[in-house]
Design an enzyme around this catalytic site. Structure first.
Site, PDB file in Angstrom:
ATOM      1  N   ASN A 146       0.894  -1.207  -0.040  1.00 51.94           N
ATOM      2  CA  ASN A 146       0.000   0.051  -0.072  1.00 51.94           C
ATOM      3  C   ASN A 146       0.890   1.211   0.063  1.00 51.94           C
ATOM      4  OD1 ASN A 146       0.797  -0.948   2.571  1.00 51.94           O
ATOM      5  ND2 ASN A 146      -0.991   0.327   3.625  1.00 51.94           N
ATOM      6  N   GLU A 242       3.333  -5.051  12.488  1.00 56.93           N
ATOM      7  CA  GLU A 242       2.386  -3.761  12.119  1.00 56.93           C
ATOM      8  C   GLU A 242       1.368  -4.481  11.500  1.00 56.93           C
ATOM      9  OE1 GLU A 242       2.347  -1.011  13.634  1.00 56.93           O
ATOM     10  OE2 GLU A 242       4.402  -0.613  14.329  1.00 56.93           O
ATOM     11  N   CYS A 276      -3.055   1.467   6.619  1.00 59.91           N
ATOM     12  CA  CYS A 276      -3.570   0.569   7.760  1.00 59.91           C
ATOM     13  C   CYS A 276      -4.442   1.441   8.890  1.00 59.91           C
ATOM     14  CB  CYS A 276      -2.143   0.034   8.258  1.00 59.91           C
ATOM     15  SG  CYS A 276      -1.131   1.428   8.752  1.00 59.91           S
ATOM     16  N   GLU A 450       6.789   1.568  15.867  1.00 61.19           N
ATOM     17  CA  GLU A 450       7.716   2.101  14.988  1.00 61.19           C
ATOM     18  C   GLU A 450       7.714   3.681  15.436  1.00 61.19           C
ATOM     19  OE1 GLU A 450       7.978   0.334  10.908  1.00 61.19           O
ATOM     20  OE2 GLU A 450       6.063   0.599  11.036  1.00 61.19           O
TER      21      GLU A 450
HETATM   22  P1  NAD Z   1       0.192  -9.450   3.299  1.00 58.77           P
HETATM   23  O1  NAD Z   1       0.227  -9.786   4.849  1.00 58.77           O
HETATM   24  O2  NAD Z   1      -0.472 -10.280   2.199  1.00 58.77           O
HETATM   25  O3  NAD Z   1       1.773  -9.329   2.803  1.00 58.77           O
HETATM   26  C1  NAD Z   1       2.559  -8.536   3.312  1.00 58.77           C
HETATM   27  C2  NAD Z   1       4.036  -8.994   2.948  1.00 58.77           C
HETATM   28  O4  NAD Z   1       4.246 -10.147   3.628  1.00 58.77           O
HETATM   29  C3  NAD Z   1       4.228  -9.171   1.480  1.00 58.77           C
HETATM   30  O5  NAD Z   1       5.524  -8.890   1.118  1.00 58.77           O
HETATM   31  C4  NAD Z   1       4.016 -10.630   1.321  1.00 58.77           C
HETATM   32  O6  NAD Z   1       4.798 -11.234   0.343  1.00 58.77           O
HETATM   33  C5  NAD Z   1       4.655 -11.283   2.630  1.00 58.77           C
HETATM   34  N1  NAD Z   1       4.375 -12.654   3.149  1.00 58.77           N
HETATM   35  C6  NAD Z   1       3.280 -13.516   2.463  1.00 58.77           C
HETATM   36  N2  NAD Z   1       3.295 -14.618   3.070  1.00 58.77           N
HETATM   37  C7  NAD Z   1       4.177 -14.706   4.083  1.00 58.77           C
HETATM   38  C8  NAD Z   1       4.510 -15.316   4.897  1.00 58.77           C
HETATM   39  N3  NAD Z   1       4.029 -16.719   5.171  1.00 58.77           N
HETATM   40  N4  NAD Z   1       5.435 -15.073   5.868  1.00 58.77           N
HETATM   41  C9  NAD Z   1       6.082 -14.039   5.671  1.00 58.77           C
HETATM   42  N5  NAD Z   1       5.901 -12.935   4.890  1.00 58.77           N
HETATM   43  C10 NAD Z   1       4.788 -13.554   3.932  1.00 58.77           C
HETATM   44  O7  NAD Z   1      -0.561  -7.943   3.525  1.00 58.77           O
HETATM   45  P2  NAD Z   1      -0.877  -7.002   2.081  1.00 58.77           P
HETATM   46  O8  NAD Z   1      -1.803  -7.470   1.532  1.00 58.77           O
HETATM   47  O9  NAD Z   1       0.442  -6.883   1.348  1.00 58.77           O
HETATM   48  O10 NAD Z   1      -1.045  -5.489   2.976  1.00 58.77           O
HETATM   49  C11 NAD Z   1      -2.267  -5.351   3.630  1.00 58.77           C
HETATM   50  C12 NAD Z   1      -2.467  -5.465   5.110  1.00 58.77           C
HETATM   51  O11 NAD Z   1      -1.377  -4.673   5.559  1.00 58.77           O
HETATM   52  C13 NAD Z   1      -3.572  -4.826   5.683  1.00 58.77           C
HETATM   53  O12 NAD Z   1      -4.134  -5.879   6.715  1.00 58.77           O
HETATM   54  C14 NAD Z   1      -3.259  -3.684   6.218  1.00 58.77           C
HETATM   55  O13 NAD Z   1      -3.950  -3.275   7.403  1.00 58.77           O
HETATM   56  C15 NAD Z   1      -1.682  -3.881   6.777  1.00 58.77           C
HETATM   57  N6  NAD Z   1      -0.998  -2.664   6.903  1.00 58.77           N
HETATM   58  C16 NAD Z   1      -0.469  -2.387   8.057  1.00 58.77           C
HETATM   59  C17 NAD Z   1       0.218  -1.328   8.586  1.00 58.77           C
HETATM   60  C18 NAD Z   1       0.397  -0.936   9.916  1.00 58.77           C
HETATM   61  O14 NAD Z   1       1.344  -0.223  10.220  1.00 58.77           O
HETATM   62  N7  NAD Z   1      -0.217  -1.764  10.975  1.00 58.77           N
HETATM   63  C19 NAD Z   1       0.630  -0.669   7.643  1.00 58.77           C
HETATM   64  C20 NAD Z   1       0.299  -1.098   6.277  1.00 58.77           C
HETATM   65  C21 NAD Z   1      -0.656  -2.157   5.867  1.00 58.77           C
END
Ligand code: NAD
Length: 472
Positions: A146, A242, A276, A450
């Site tokens: 995002n 996060e 997020c 963070e």
């Molecule tokens: P996601 O969990 O699908 O992917 C995040 C990352 O994890 C990607 O790089 C992905 O390739 C990797 N990944 C996938 N499987 C994995 C595994 N088994 N082990 C380790 N890494 C793995 O999330 P997304 O769809 O990319 O992002 C959206 C989500 O992120 C939303 O839920 C959003 O709220 C959250 N988010 C949170 C924050 C925060 O600061 N709290 C900030 C931005 C986004």
């Protein structure tokens, strides 16, 4: 322009597992390819980081600080190209992408200027006790799609500042701006201090369970964060998680609609709602639901939707088809249960992943649109009758990232905000973040923070130095 190959031990390398396409969400068409690394290449990246750590950990604070300042200078100098790359892979309008880059510059400069304190715990004639902070070793950064560039900066800069070496793994949907960022960082740090690997699947779990990695800073969904935590147990990796959020906002009865509605819209639809800590559930007193719904819908109708590179565009596409389908599914579910879709509510019949900003009233807790994180361009406006009751409803969520209270009486709003079960509580604003204030969630939104000193110290391990003084 930038080289989209991985960087391992200071060398650009092709992926041993082939390539994958990077799609521009404004067209739905692939515009670049990225290398798919192998697990053996991950091992090489970790080994390079381990080797580089021997020297980097001994570099002075002044040296590391100067490196980060030089990186920030380059980022600033190349801001336009970086912002255009972010638009191409992520979809946000150019002005927002530019603020992502300049935010990254500001966060980098802040990390450069941070001090890592040595705390004098006790000093008396017989002993002196000091608390020192040391780097952890190899830090892995796993980022979402995002805010791909800025979140990579949030992970990498404090890790480097504290003396760690890094292996970065961007989302396979948006890897290019991170590859460019790493290319810039690598100009200013010794080889092996920063490495980046890319791939479509398999890396996440290989990183989480890798015995050569000492900490993972992960930003992404709660489900993936849970998998990371399970896999990280082998060598007791430190974790900053996060994760997802479903932030509630409560508007107190009698709040003047026009005073707050623009800020509420921006907080909900920032980055097309793919943020997020965006405002994701709006609770409004039943007497004002109609007025708020209409005022929000009229701002939504004014948005110019299209390719973020067009100067007049204010609202870009959803980043990927899967997310667009989730948003459409949640809106359709709400509609079937009697929800009123005041604007938007249908994917645009044109190439690309366009879904207009959508306002839905007549929805209730217990429905998917309210209970689940939509992470996209739709906002449910939910009626309440009683302030105490709505606080319970706002807190009745597994998530606890942020929350806000809006109203003309700041004392009343603050009193209510302090009772929200969330890592951050805002009054008359939402999703405000800055480099000097620790940010993080509670409950299933994760743990660790963070930013600020607290965020920096998460990239260190403590050592208590206990010095007995000579007798007499
Ligand atoms: P996601 O969990 O699908 O992917 C995040 C990352 O994890 C990607 O790089 C992905 O390739 C990797 N990944 C996938 N499987 C994995 C595994 N088994 N082990 C380790 N890494 C793995 O999330 P997304 O769809 O990319 O992002 C959206 C989500 O992120 C939303 O839920 C959003 O709220 C959250 N988010 C949170 C924050 C925060 O600061 N709290 C900030 C931005 C986004």
């Amino acid at each position: 322009m930038y080289d989209y190959r991985m960087l391992i031990d200071g060398a650009r390398v092709e992926g041993e597992a082939g390539h994958f396409d990077i799609i521009n969400p404004a067209s739905g068409v692939a515009f670049a390819q990225c290398g798919a690394g192998s697990i053996a290449q991950l091992d090489q990246a970790v080994e390079a980081a381990q080797r580089a750590f021997g020297e980097w950990r001994l570099s002075s604070h002044a040296q590391r600080s100067a490196c980060l300042q030089r990186i920030a200078d380059d980022l600033e100098h190349e801001a336009d190209a970086l912002a255009r790359l972010i638009v191409a892979e992520q979809g946000k309008p150019l002005a927002l992408a530019m603020s992502e880059v300049m935010g990254g510059v500001a966060w980098t400069r802040y990390a450069a200027g941070q001090e890592i304190p040595v705390e004098l715990v006790e000093e008396n004639p017989s002993q002196r006790v000091e608390l020192h902070r040391k780097p952890l070793g190899v830090v892995a950064s796993i980022t979402p799609w995002n805010w791909p560039f800025m979140i990579a900066i949030w992970h990498i800069m404090p890790a480097l500042r504290a003396g760690n070496c890094v292996v970065s793994k961007p989302s396979s949907l948006t890897p290019l701006s991170t590859l460019a960022l790493v290319e810039i960082i690598a100009r200013h740090v010794p080889r092996g201090v920063i490495n980046v690997i890319t791939g479509e699947r398999g890396f996440g779990s290989a990183i989480s369970s890798h015995p050569g990695i000492h900490k993972i800073v992960f930003t992404g969904s709660t489900a993936t964060g849970q998998r990371v935590m399970q896999a990280a147990a082998g060598n007791l990796k430190r974790l900053t998680l996060e994760l997802g959020g479903n932030d509630a906002a409560i508007v107190l009865p009698g709040t003047a609609v026009q005073e707050v509605v623009e800020d509420i819209f921006q907080a909900a639809f920032l980055n097309m709602g793919q943020t997020c800590a965006a405002l994701k559930r709006l609770y409004v007193h039943e007497s004002q639901v109609e007025a708020f719904g209409e005022a929000l819908a009229s701002i939504a109708r004014r948005q110019v939707i299209g390719d973020g590179l067009q100067p007049e565009v204010t609202f870009g596409p959803v980043q990927n088809l899967e997310q667009l389908q989730l948003v459409a599914e949640l809106v359709d579910d709400a509609r079937r249960q009697g929800g009123r879709v005041l604007c938007g509510g249908e994917r645009l019949a044109q190439p690309g992943y366009f879904y207009p900003p959508t306002i839905v009233t007549g929805v209730h807790d217990g429905q998917r649109l309210v209970d689940e994180e939509q992470f996209g361009p739709v906002l449910p406006v939910i009626a309440y009758r009683d302030v105490e009751e709505v606080l319970q409803r706002a807190n009745h969520s597994d998530m606890g990232l942020g929350g806000s209270v809006w109203g003309s009486d700041p004392d009343q709003a603050q009193a209510l905000a302090s009772r929200l079960e969330s890592g951050v509580a805002w009054v008359n604003c939402h999703a405000q973040i800055q480099p000097n204030t620790p940010f993080g969630g509670c409950k299933l939104s994760g743990f660790g923070v963070e930013f600020g000193l607290e965020g920096l110290l998460e990239f260190t391990t403590q050592q208590l130095l206990y010095v007995r003084k000579p007798k007499g």
